[in-house]
Design a protein around this motif. Structure first.
Motif, short mmCIF file in Angstrom:
data_model
loop_
_atom_site.label_atom_id
_atom_site.label_comp_id
_atom_site.label_asym_id
_atom_site.label_seq_id
_atom_site.Cartn_x
_atom_site.Cartn_y
_atom_site.Cartn_z
N VAL A 163 1.10 -12.89 2.80
CA VAL A 163 2.03 -13.39 3.81
C VAL A 163 1.20 -14.05 4.91
N LYS B 73 -10.35 0.86 -1.60
CA LYS B 73 -10.12 0.63 -0.17
C LYS B 73 -10.97 1.61 0.61
N ASP C 73 0.00 2.23 8.98
CA ASP C 73 -0.96 1.89 10.04
C ASP C 73 -0.38 0.88 11.03
N SER D 7 -9.59 9.24 11.60
CA SER D 7 -9.71 9.47 10.16
C SER D 7 -10.10 10.89 9.79
N GLY E 269 0.86 -1.19 0.00
CA GLY E 269 0.00 0.00 0.00
C GLY E 269 0.89 1.23 0.00
N VAL E 270 0.40 2.30 0.62
CA VAL E 270 1.14 3.57 0.59
C VAL E 270 2.51 3.44 1.25
N ALA E 271 2.52 2.94 2.51
CA ALA E 271 3.78 2.90 3.26
C ALA E 271 4.77 1.92 2.63
N GLU F 247 2.64 -8.14 -1.97
CA GLU F 247 1.30 -7.52 -1.87
C GLU F 247 0.26 -8.58 -2.19
N ARG F 248 -0.71 -8.70 -1.30
CA ARG F 248 -1.65 -9.82 -1.47
C ARG F 248 -2.66 -9.62 -2.60
N ARG G 210 -8.05 5.69 -4.03
CA ARG G 210 -6.95 4.83 -3.62
C ARG G 210 -6.58 3.85 -4.72
N ILE H 261 -2.61 8.88 5.19
CA ILE H 261 -1.72 8.64 4.04
C ILE H 261 -0.41 9.40 4.25
N GLY I 49 -11.09 8.02 3.01
CA GLY I 49 -11.73 9.27 2.58
C GLY I 49 -11.08 9.86 1.34
N GLU I 50 -9.83 9.42 1.06
CA GLU I 50 -9.10 9.77 -0.17
C GLU I 50 -8.70 11.25 -0.23
N PHE I 51 -8.57 11.84 0.96
CA PHE I 51 -8.09 13.21 1.08
C PHE I 51 -6.56 13.16 1.14
#
Ligand code: FAD
Length: 376
Positions: free
Chosen positions: A118, A40, A276, A283, A11-13, A32-33, A94, A289, A43-45
């Motif tokens: 994993v 996802k 996370d 949130s 994801g992002v991180a 990545e699964r 996302r 993000i 809020g996508e801000f």
């Protein structure tokens, strides 16, 4: 198979850390699964700090269709107040963002394995971390970055969410009047059992994402239709916004058990926890993000500087603690009936308060580590 660094979660991180390390010549495998990017709950801000970090990673959000966001609007009961944001911001799905990040990781030379989950992570002999995948294969590396977001790996879990939050996301095509009225604002709507955010994303549609306590959801009959009706009853501003709106997903996407306020205290040697898995901010701040990017950047810099993970993790926690406490305090205010009722009125009288809160709940510490840590 053995690499210098193994990154669990794309994801992002995970993507941000993998790009930073690959740019410094490290051999990195990312697992990545999901076989392809998908929607996802978010809020996508994208806050100003997130935009800065994404730019350094080579992600041009404007070319992906991101919508500029210039205002924050707060609505409770029948009142609404707005203020200009004190930083540039945008919104982008996302699905689009995650796809761009994975592509950037591959372009940076990261070996990406998609569609593989994993199953377990343990310390094997010779101080190697050993990840077992769902097809029975294993990957090994002396250093692992844990970036599985809201999904905990067995043996590396976070504490339970005591408030039992449930989050939903739905895309809508708003009516032309409501699209024009929403314009370039990120709108926060407040209810007795939680809050929701609505804002435009690319392709002329809007994202409505909300977080409610399970007991509020239970009072709405544990059904999305009932919950939506209850939120609109509690906050007529939301009813106005969704009047004539066309839902674009068959049903909302949802997640449960979000441990808001979590800040990881400690870790094991060779295991850097980011996104996370390091910190979960309420949130409404729209800062998750940015934190994912920030923690990835700091962890990559720590690894490259040979700072051991057990030294890095508590330092990260101390740096983020003040903003996390403030965000938690503000979140408890949103939960309080009296505060909710008077908030829009106060903000009309003093709109600057919204800007101050928006700035203070930013977790990124300017100058702590410059975005240059992502650069070649
Ligand atoms: C309701 C809600 C609204 C939000 N709104 C916003 C917002 O508007 N703005 C904002 O900045 N933040 C927001 N956030 C926070 C933000 O979504 C997260 O903080 C951010 O996505 C964290 O990034 P991450 O990389 O840690 O996790 P993710 O981006 O979730 O990535 C984790 C990745 O790991 C993968 N994965 C998981 N388990 C495994 C496994 N076992 N094996 C392999 N891969 C695995 C997943 O498929 C996923 O791709 C919101 C959060 C919630 C809950």
């Amino acid at each position: 198979m053995q690499d210098e660094v193994l990154i669990l979660g794309g994801g992002v991180a995970g993507c941000a850390a993998s790009i930073a390390l690959a740019r410094k010549g490290r051999s990195v495998t990312l697992i990545e699964r999901e076989p392809t990017s998908r929607h996802k709950v978010c809020g996508e801000f994208l806050s100003g700090e997130a935009l800065e970090d994404l730019h350094v990673l080579g992600i041009d959000v404007a070319s992906l269709g991101a919508v500029p966001i210039n205002y924050v609007r707060l609505a409770a009961a029948r009142r609404a107040a707005e203020a200009p944001l004190p930083f540039p911001a945008a919104s982008l799905t996302r699905k689009a963002l995650d796809a761009a990040l994975i592509a950037a990781a591959i372009a940076a030379g990261v070996r990406v394995e998609r569609g593989r989950s994993v199953q377990s992570l343990s310390r094997a002999t010779g101080n190697l971390w050993h990840a077992t995948l769902d097809n029975g294969t294993t990957c090994e590396a002396p250093t692992t970055f844990l970036a599985t977001g809201k999904h905990d790996l067995r043996g590396h879990g976070r504490p339970k969410d005591t408030h039992q939050w449930v989050a939903f996301k739905m895309y809508y095509r708003l009516s032309p009047t409501q699209t024009a009225d929403l314009a370039d604002a990120s709108e926060l709507t407040l209810y007795s059992g939680g809050y929701g955010g609505i804002q435009r994303v690319e392709d002329g549609i809007a994202n409505f994402c909300c977080v409610v306590q399970r007991r509020y959801f239970a009072r709405a009959g544990l059904r999305w239709e009932g919950l939506l009706a209850k939120m609109q009853q509690d906050c007529p501003h939301l009813a106005m916004r969704l009047d004539g709106a066309e839902p674009l997903l068959d049903k909302p996407i949802t997640i449960t058990h979000i441990p808001y306020g979590y800040l990881r205290r400690a870790t094991e040697d060779g295991l850097y926890c980011i996104g996370d898995q390091a910190a979960v901010i309420p949130s409404f701040t729209g800062d998750g993000i940015s934190i994912a990017l920030h923690t990835a950047r700091r962890a990559a810099a720590a690894y490259l500087a040979a700072e051991p993970a057990p030294v890095f993790q508590p330092k990260l926690r101390s740096a983020m603690l003040p903003q996390m406490l403030l965000a938690e305090f503000a979140a408890s205010g949103l939960n309080n009936a009296f505060a909710r009722a008077v908030l829009p009125f106060c903000l009309r009288v003093w709109p600057g308060a919204m800007r101050v809160t928006a700035r203070l709940t930013r977790v990124t510490q300017p100058g702590a580590i410059a975005p240059q840590a992502f650069v070649n």
